[in-house]
Design a protein around this motif. Structure first.
Motif, PDB file in Angstrom:
ATOM      1  N   ASP A  19      39.943  37.465  26.846  1.00  0.00           N
ATOM      2  CA  ASP A  19      39.376  37.553  28.195  1.00  0.00           C
ATOM      3  C   ASP A  19      40.243  36.801  29.213  1.00  0.00           C
ATOM      4  OD1 ASP A  19      37.334  39.052  27.183  1.00  0.00           O
ATOM      5  OD2 ASP A  19      35.844  37.441  27.190  1.00  0.00           O
ATOM      6  N   TRP A  23      41.991  38.544  32.340  1.00  0.00           N
ATOM      7  CA  TRP A  23      41.693  38.092  33.699  1.00  0.00           C
ATOM      8  C   TRP A  23      42.970  37.813  34.469  1.00  0.00           C
ATOM      9  CZ3 TRP A  23      42.617  34.019  36.911  1.00  0.00           C
ATOM     10  CH2 TRP A  23      41.846  33.966  38.076  1.00  0.00           C
ATOM     11  N   THR A  49      37.376  31.664  44.367  1.00  0.00           N
ATOM     12  CA  THR A  49      37.630  31.471  42.945  1.00  0.00           C
ATOM     13  C   THR A  49      37.622  29.991  42.589  1.00  0.00           C
ATOM     14  OG1 THR A  49      39.033  33.449  43.014  1.00  0.00           O
ATOM     15  CG2 THR A  49      39.161  32.088  41.042  1.00  0.00           C
ATOM     16  N   VAL A  64      35.938  39.783  40.092  1.00  0.00           N
ATOM     17  CA  VAL A  64      36.968  38.929  39.507  1.00  0.00           C
ATOM     18  C   VAL A  64      36.565  37.454  39.573  1.00  0.00           C
ATOM     19  CG1 VAL A  64      38.341  38.578  41.615  1.00  0.00           C
ATOM     20  CG2 VAL A  64      39.475  38.633  39.372  1.00  0.00           C
ATOM     21  N   ALA A  67      33.883  36.964  36.861  1.00  0.00           N
ATOM     22  CA  ALA A  67      34.540  36.919  35.559  1.00  0.00           C
ATOM     23  C   ALA A  67      35.182  35.552  35.322  1.00  0.00           C
ATOM     24  CB  ALA A  67      35.599  38.019  35.461  1.00  0.00           C
ATOM     25  N   PHE A  68      35.794  34.991  36.362  1.00  0.00           N
ATOM     26  CA  PHE A  68      36.400  33.671  36.222  1.00  0.00           C
ATOM     27  C   PHE A  68      35.323  32.615  35.984  1.00  0.00           C
ATOM     28  CE2 PHE A  68      38.092  29.677  38.048  1.00  0.00           C
ATOM     29  CZ  PHE A  68      39.164  29.503  37.184  1.00  0.00           C
TER      30      PHE A  68
END
Length: 260
Positions: A19, A23, A49, A64, A67-68
């Motif tokens: 993962d 990413w 982020t 994104v 996901a982080f």
């Protein structure tokens, strides 16, 4: 790729490594578009982020970033506060590098070789990758060791090798889209011939003009019954190119920085 970075990982730990690598590619691709030349847009995405390092992402965040957030949560499981603090610092440096690169593209700033390598030590992703090796391996490198000069030098070399490899593989793509954050592009703009083309786009007369002779073609490699057919060729002394801003080729950079 994850299995090479974390060869002993299995199950959920290997999933975490996969993962992370996935990413990296997804986030990097976002800057191939408008965000890559828009410093304000890059800063907004990077700030969103980075916020994940302090608190989980909101449900309204872009995919994104969510996901982080998941990656960061899983990465910190079982790790000490000192590890999380160090890893967060590496992530901030990595992320902020995208803003720096967007500023360079917006202003058409061409870095020197040394400036490029210094920036890419932060943005190539080696430090977060190495940090995750501790989490996947269920250990932590003691603070004094991690802060030592030799550990820092090993990490810097690893980042530079990864940068050189990445830039060699992506050179044609970067040239086609007018990219500036690539070692070969920087060398070409500085007047150094492309290692595969020579000056003026013609193939160089010497098939190995930068001293990179394949081992199989050297006399020492052509052995009969364990004996060399002749003495190995003598190499000329290497100049200290680390102090020369106009470094002549990628091959010489590798020889100075890695082999020596």
């Amino acid at each position: 790729m994850a299995s090479r970075f974390y060869p002993d990982a299995t199950g959920a730990d290997l999933d975490l490594g996969v993962d992370l690598m996935s990413w990296f590619f997804a986030f990097d691709d976002l800057f191939d578009g408008p965000s890559g030349t828009d410093p304000a847009g890059a800063q907004a995405l990077v700030c969103s982020t980075m916020e994940v390092l302090r608190r989980p992402a909101r449900r309204s965040a872009v995919p994104v970033v969510r996901a982080f957030s998941d990656l960061w949560r899983r990465s910190g499981e079982g790790m000490s506060s000192s590890w999380r603090h160090r890893a967060a610092g590496h992530w901030r440096a990595y992320l902020q590098g995208y803003v720096t690169e967007a500023v360079h593209r917006h202003r058409d700033v061409m870095l020197t070789v040394e400036e490029h390598l210094r920036l890419r030590r932060e943005t190539i992703g080696v430090l977060p990758t190495v940090d995750l090796a501790e989490r996947i391996g269920r250990f932590e490198v003691p603070g004094p060791i991690h802060a030592s000069s030799w550990a820092a030098e090993m990490l810097a070399i690893a980042a530079e090798v990864d940068t050189i490899h990445n830039d060699l593989c992506s050179a044609e793509k970067e040239e086609a889209r007018g990219g500036i954050h690539n070692l070969l592009v920087i060398l070409e703009r500085a007047g150094t011939p492309h290692p595969r083309r020579g000056r003026g786009g013609d193939a160089p007369d010497d098939p190995f003009p930068y001293g990179a002779v394949p081992r199989a073609r050297t006399p020492a490699a052509r052995c009969t019954h364990g004996r060399s057919s002749g003495p190995a060729p003598r190499r000329p002394p290497l100049p200290d190119l680390r102090r020369q801003p106009g470094t002549r080729s990628v091959a010489r950079i590798v020889r100075v920085r890695v082999i020596d």
